[in-house]
Motif scaffolding. Structure first.
Motif, PDB file in Angstrom:
ATOM      1  N   ARG A  25     -54.309  70.959  -9.595  1.00 59.58           N
ATOM      2  CA  ARG A  25     -54.881  72.063  -8.837  1.00 59.58           C
ATOM      3  C   ARG A  25     -53.806  72.776  -8.007  1.00 59.58           C
ATOM      4  NH1 ARG A  25     -60.266  71.133  -5.463  1.00 59.58           N
ATOM      5  NH2 ARG A  25     -61.003  70.722  -7.572  1.00 59.58           N
ATOM      6  N   ARG A  26     -52.888  71.983  -7.432  1.00 63.49           N
ATOM      7  CA  ARG A  26     -51.809  72.618  -6.670  1.00 63.49           C
ATOM      8  C   ARG A  26     -50.937  73.463  -7.599  1.00 63.49           C
ATOM      9  NH1 ARG A  26     -48.186  69.536  -4.864  1.00 63.49           N
ATOM     10  NH2 ARG A  26     -48.958  67.538  -5.640  1.00 63.49           N
ATOM     11  N   GLY A  27     -50.766  72.995  -8.836  1.00 67.80           N
ATOM     12  CA  GLY A  27     -50.014  73.774  -9.810  1.00 67.80           C
ATOM     13  C   GLY A  27     -50.688  75.097 -10.117  1.00 67.80           C
ATOM     14  N   VAL A  28     -52.017  75.034 -10.287  1.00 67.87           N
ATOM     15  CA  VAL A  28     -52.775  76.257 -10.567  1.00 67.87           C
ATOM     16  C   VAL A  28     -52.613  77.235  -9.408  1.00 67.87           C
ATOM     17  CG1 VAL A  28     -55.097  77.202 -10.824  1.00 67.87           C
ATOM     18  CG2 VAL A  28     -54.435  75.162 -12.107  1.00 67.87           C
ATOM     19  N   GLN A  29     -52.711  76.703  -8.169  1.00 67.75           N
ATOM     20  CA  GLN A  29     -52.573  77.589  -7.008  1.00 67.75           C
ATOM     21  C   GLN A  29     -51.197  78.242  -6.973  1.00 67.75           C
ATOM     22  OE1 GLN A  29     -53.648  74.792  -4.005  1.00 67.75           O
ATOM     23  NE2 GLN A  29     -55.838  75.271  -4.135  1.00 67.75           N
ATOM     24  N   LYS A  39     -39.883  65.767  -5.825  1.00 67.18           N
ATOM     25  CA  LYS A  39     -40.170  65.627  -7.255  1.00 67.18           C
ATOM     26  C   LYS A  39     -41.398  66.433  -7.638  1.00 67.18           C
ATOM     27  CE  LYS A  39     -37.296  62.538  -9.114  1.00 67.18           C
ATOM     28  NZ  LYS A  39     -36.709  62.578 -10.447  1.00 67.18           N
ATOM     29  N   ILE A  40     -41.479  66.865  -8.898  1.00 67.45           N
ATOM     30  CA  ILE A  40     -42.687  67.546  -9.336  1.00 67.45           C
ATOM     31  C   ILE A  40     -43.363  66.732 -10.434  1.00 67.45           C
ATOM     32  CG2 ILE A  40     -42.490  69.968  -8.718  1.00 67.45           C
ATOM     33  CD1 ILE A  40     -40.686  70.406 -11.013  1.00 67.45           C
ATOM     34  N   SER A  41     -44.698  66.782 -10.404  1.00 69.57           N
ATOM     35  CA  SER A  41     -45.440  65.936 -11.330  1.00 69.57           C
ATOM     36  C   SER A  41     -45.837  66.728 -12.574  1.00 69.57           C
ATOM     37  CB  SER A  41     -46.692  65.410 -10.641  1.00 69.57           C
ATOM     38  OG  SER A  41     -47.538  66.486 -10.348  1.00 69.57           O
ATOM     39  N   PHE A  57     -48.296  71.417 -15.559  1.00 69.86           N
ATOM     40  CA  PHE A  57     -49.317  71.925 -16.484  1.00 69.86           C
ATOM     41  C   PHE A  57     -50.170  72.993 -15.808  1.00 69.86           C
ATOM     42  CE2 PHE A  57     -48.695  68.302 -19.454  1.00 69.86           C
ATOM     43  CZ  PHE A  57     -48.617  69.069 -20.608  1.00 69.86           C
ATOM     44  N   GLY A  58     -50.580  72.753 -14.576  1.00 65.32           N
ATOM     45  CA  GLY A  58     -51.394  73.732 -13.861  1.00 65.32           C
ATOM     46  C   GLY A  58     -50.663  75.051 -13.720  1.00 65.32           C
ATOM     47  N   LEU A  59     -49.425  74.947 -13.254  1.00 61.95           N
ATOM     48  CA  LEU A  59     -48.581  76.127 -13.044  1.00 61.95           C
ATOM     49  C   LEU A  59     -48.393  76.904 -14.348  1.00 61.95           C
ATOM     50  CD1 LEU A  59     -46.438  77.476 -11.058  1.00 61.95           C
ATOM     51  CD2 LEU A  59     -44.781  75.977 -12.130  1.00 61.95           C
ATOM     52  N   ASN A  60     -47.993  76.184 -15.387  1.00 58.04           N
ATOM     53  CA  ASN A  60     -47.656  76.838 -16.643  1.00 58.04           C
ATOM     54  C   ASN A  60     -48.879  77.431 -17.330  1.00 58.04           C
ATOM     55  OD1 ASN A  60     -45.071  76.104 -16.178  1.00 58.04           O
ATOM     56  ND2 ASN A  60     -44.945  74.549 -17.775  1.00 58.04           N
ATOM     57  N   LEU A  61     -50.020  76.735 -17.234  1.00 56.87           N
ATOM     58  CA  LEU A  61     -51.212  77.245 -17.924  1.00 56.87           C
ATOM     59  C   LEU A  61     -51.680  78.568 -17.336  1.00 56.87           C
ATOM     60  CD1 LEU A  61     -53.379  74.127 -18.793  1.00 56.87           C
ATOM     61  CD2 LEU A  61     -52.352  75.795 -20.352  1.00 56.87           C
ATOM     62  N   LEU A  92     -42.703  67.568 -23.836  1.00 61.84           N
ATOM     63  CA  LEU A  92     -42.536  68.551 -24.906  1.00 61.84           C
ATOM     64  C   LEU A  92     -43.593  69.644 -24.793  1.00 61.84           C
ATOM     65  CD1 LEU A  92     -41.607  66.374 -28.021  1.00 61.84           C
ATOM     66  CD2 LEU A  92     -40.130  67.747 -26.556  1.00 61.84           C
ATOM     67  N   ALA A  93     -44.794  69.252 -24.329  1.00 64.80           N
ATOM     68  CA  ALA A  93     -45.861  70.250 -24.181  1.00 64.80           C
ATOM     69  C   ALA A  93     -45.551  71.212 -23.045  1.00 64.80           C
ATOM     70  CB  ALA A  93     -47.202  69.562 -23.960  1.00 64.80           C
ATOM     71  N   TYR A  94     -45.205  70.702 -21.870  1.00 64.85           N
ATOM     72  CA  TYR A  94     -44.990  71.677 -20.791  1.00 64.85           C
ATOM     73  C   TYR A  94     -43.671  72.421 -20.933  1.00 64.85           C
ATOM     74  CZ  TYR A  94     -42.623  68.045 -17.813  1.00 64.85           C
ATOM     75  OH  TYR A  94     -41.812  67.081 -17.286  1.00 64.85           O
ATOM     76  N   SER A  95     -42.728  71.848 -21.673  1.00 63.01           N
ATOM     77  CA  SER A  95     -41.457  72.564 -21.839  1.00 63.01           C
ATOM     78  C   SER A  95     -41.645  73.854 -22.642  1.00 63.01           C
ATOM     79  CB  SER A  95     -40.411  71.677 -22.513  1.00 63.01           C
ATOM     80  OG  SER A  95     -40.719  71.488 -23.878  1.00 63.01           O
ATOM     81  N   PHE A  96     -42.710  73.901 -23.456  1.00 62.40           N
ATOM     82  CA  PHE A  96     -42.986  75.115 -24.222  1.00 62.40           C
ATOM     83  C   PHE A  96     -43.248  76.298 -23.291  1.00 62.40           C
ATOM     84  CE2 PHE A  96     -46.229  77.903 -26.202  1.00 62.40           C
ATOM     85  CZ  PHE A  96     -45.457  78.400 -27.241  1.00 62.40           C
ATOM     86  N   MET A  97     -43.748  75.993 -22.096  1.00 61.58           N
ATOM     87  CA  MET A  97     -44.176  77.071 -21.210  1.00 61.58           C
ATOM     88  C   MET A  97     -43.208  77.327 -20.056  1.00 61.58           C
ATOM     89  SD  MET A  97     -48.261  76.317 -21.226  1.00 61.58           S
ATOM     90  CE  MET A  97     -48.155  74.532 -21.189  1.00 61.58           C
TER      91      MET A  97
END
Lengths: 95, 243
Positions: free
Chosen positions: B14-18, B128-130, B135-139, B108-113
């Motif tokens: 959720r923090r990533g999405v924000q 550090k980032i989780s 995933f939240g940020l990139n999506l 490999l999945a998040y590196s695509f984005m």
């Protein structure tokens, strides 16, 4: 063509995660990598921001000035983006 | 010191999405303009959205449009794309250090984005980032880019010309907005950014190398020089005063 573009874009993105997995890099390299974000941001902004309108450099300079001043005054990233767009739109209408 | 899931306020995702919302908004004008330009270049809406989904790299997508318009060959377009995007190698190497350890498929999945923007936001986070955060940020960034590319193709042409032009500043303004707060925090960051900017300006204005290489070289030179100076300084003093 699009798939080819996608492939060559993905390879540099994923390779470091495979190459450096579970390895402890030397402290100097780690330090350099910590510096990368800020050095990249500098290089991404300049000189490109000056040349957003190739035939009117004042346009880019004005956009850069607005963005830097707004960001320096503590504006949120979104405000910086929208503010720069607004000022440049105004500038085009006045010129 | 491992705090287990008990008392945490919001999930990393959720923090990533924000954190991604500012990118999502920043992408809006750029993706819109891309969609519009793609349409004027003669791409169908299907090709436009597909390119945004598969390539997901703004600068190279813009460049590919002008190359298509010039009638450049496919191999040259792919090669140019590679050179323009090779800078992501450095960004991924940096994130690989900063991201928490996780299974390779996730990485490999998040590196695509990873883009200039998602990288900049992730790399300027504290500590550090989780995986969830990334995933939240990139999506959010990815969805915004793909959806608004399509929207731009559909309605972009009805925007006033002056507004379309002024939207060209959006990307750079966002980089400025990410960089300046860090510059206020540390003199070292001011030097890093200034050197990166100066080197890149010399390389591109002097037409010494293609833009993609120029950004990589300028970044590396600046990051290594500043690090070397700091190591020397600390060796003299025997103490370290910065991060």
């Amino acid at each position: 063509m699009i798939i080819g573009m996608g492939l060559v874009t993905y390879i540099p993105r994923m390779l470091p995660f495979v190459l450096f997995k579970g390895k402890e890099l030397p402290p100097f390299i780690q330090g350099v990598l910590k510096n990368v974000p800020y050095a990249t941001l500098g290089a991404l902004i300049f000189p490109a921001i000056i040349f957003i309108q190739k035939d009117d450099l004042l346009y880019g300079v004005l956009g850069a000035a607005v963005a830097f001043i707004a960001a320096f005054l503590g504006a949120n990233v979104i405000v910086v983006v929208l503010g720069s767009i607004a000022v440049l739109t105004l500038y085009s209408y006045l010129m | 010191m491992a705090d287990l899931a008990l008392g945490k306020e919001s999930s990393p995702f959720r923090r990533g999405v924000q954190a991604g919302i500012s990118i999502g908004i920043g992408y809006f004008p750029i993706a819109l303009t891309f969609g519009l330009l793609a349409k004027t270049t003669g791409l169908t809406i299907y090709e436009t959205v597909l390119m945004s989904m598969i390539v997901f790299a703004g600068a190279s997508q813009y460049i590919s449009l002008s190359l298509i318009a010039y009638g450049t060959g496919i191999i040259e377009i792919i090669l140019t794309t590679f050179i323009v995007n090779i800078r992501h190698f450095l960004m991924s190497a940096t994130l690989n250090e900063k991201a928490e350890e996780d299974r390779l498929p996730n990485k490999l999945a998040y590196s695509f984005m990873i883009t200039d923007e998602t990288f900049s936001v992730a790399a300027t986070q504290e500590g550090k980032i989780s995986t969830g955060f990334l995933f939240g940020l990139n999506l959010v960034a990815y969805s915004s880019w793909v959806v608004f590319s399509g929207v731009g193709h559909l309605i972009g042409a009805s925007l006033p010309q002056t507004l379309q032009e002024s939207m060209g500043v959006a990307l750079y303004a966002m980089f400025v907005g990410l960089l300046v707060p860090s510059m206020k925090r540390s003199m070292k960051i001011v030097f890093l950014a200034a050197l990166g900017a100066v080197f890149n300006t010399i390389f591109t204005m002097g037409e010494l190398m293609a833009q993609g290489w120029s950004i990589v070289t300028a970044t590396l030179l600046s990051a290594i020089l500043v690090e070397a100076v700091e190591v020397l300084k600390n060796r003299h003093r025997g103490v370290s005063d910065e991060e």
